[in-house]
Design a protein around this motif. Sequence first.
Motif, PDB file in Angstrom:
ATOM      1  N   TRP A  22      12.637  14.841 -20.132  1.00 43.07           N
ATOM      2  CA  TRP A  22      12.058  14.888 -18.793  1.00 43.07           C
ATOM      3  C   TRP A  22      10.695  15.565 -18.813  1.00 43.07           C
ATOM      4  O   TRP A  22       9.806  15.202 -18.015  1.00 43.07           O
ATOM      5  CB  TRP A  22      13.004  15.601 -17.836  1.00 43.07           C
ATOM      6  N   SER A  23      10.490  16.525 -19.687  1.00 41.65           N
ATOM      7  CA  SER A  23       9.170  17.139 -19.810  1.00 41.65           C
ATOM      8  C   SER A  23       8.142  16.114 -20.269  1.00 41.65           C
ATOM      9  O   SER A  23       7.006  16.100 -19.770  1.00 41.65           O
ATOM     10  CB  SER A  23       9.226  18.302 -20.800  1.00 41.65           C
ATOM     11  N   VAL A  26       7.385  13.773 -17.245  1.00 35.60           N
ATOM     12  CA  VAL A  26       6.558  14.436 -16.229  1.00 35.60           C
ATOM     13  C   VAL A  26       5.142  14.649 -16.755  1.00 35.60           C
ATOM     14  O   VAL A  26       4.154  14.421 -16.037  1.00 35.60           O
ATOM     15  CB  VAL A  26       7.197  15.773 -15.806  1.00 35.60           C
TER      16      VAL A  26
END
Length: 342
Positions: A22-23, A26
Amino acid sequence: MTFSPPTRRRFAAFRANRRGWWSLRVFLALFTLSLFAEGIANDRPLAIRYAGHWYFPVLTDYAEDAFGADFMPVEADYTDPMLAATIAKDGWMLWPPIPFRYNTLVKNLPVPAPAPPSARNLLGTDDQARDVLARVIYGFRTSVLFGFSLTIVSSVIGIAAGAIQGFKGGLTDLLFQRFIEIWSGMPQLYLLIILSSMITPGFWVLLLFLLLFSWMSLTGVVRAEFLRGRNLEYVRAAKALGVSDLAVMWRHILPNAMVATLTFLPFILSGSVTLLASLDFLGFGLPPGSPSLGELVGQGKNNLHAPWLGITAFFVLGGLLSMLIFIGEAARDAFDPRKAHK
């Protein structure tokens, strides 16, 4: 495109690390948006429809007399009430979501700068009446592009230097190691201060200067892999068959060395971003007025009565570095054979 089983395993292991996955998503989304900063935060309209003609001020400079003979042949100021009213009579203007660039001075503030967050300036303004959100968008792009550039170029040089050291060994390795020990002991900050006293360091000058020292970050890792790999049986067999040293290094040893190298790249990138922010904070980085996250940190330190500046700098810089560290941890686990995805 068909990927090999090891590649599929590594990708599955990377995705299994939800924090890193998810990092990455994003970070890529924010970086992609920052690449179009001129279309998001700009003091010029994206498009103008006037008297049946199209104008694109965000791409081209126009003189004021292009919108009527009553104006002067100077560069158009689209925030001028008279010019805006003239265009509105026979057309319209499409403004970006944030009508300020990183260097735009916000006029008619209700309080002296720095002004607190408002509907007009979502993150407020700094002590020079510049919109903080616009500077964050441009500064994010500058920091990441600088970090990418420094990481890629320094990694290429460091990998090449480590490969030559490890493959040749002997006197070449010994002399190279002594040179690295001496060169790494050079006082970088003092040299940068001397450089700043002679010229104003810009993006490329600063990049070239830091490149003189940052290339050593991967040399030790690659050197160790080549020292180990040069004595493997398939490498010795290739050399016995007459394969050139360059081909042996490129085809047979480098792919194995890259496994360890790739896990370090996100951490080197985060270090490059931190280095630029530190230099900007100290005043030895990009020229004054440039969009910079480090300059925003300095704004927060110098304006303790405006807490939104320090809070914004903390969350933006801290969030960026945290995402890069999480991505690096996920990449490290993905390339670790002991943590194969089940």
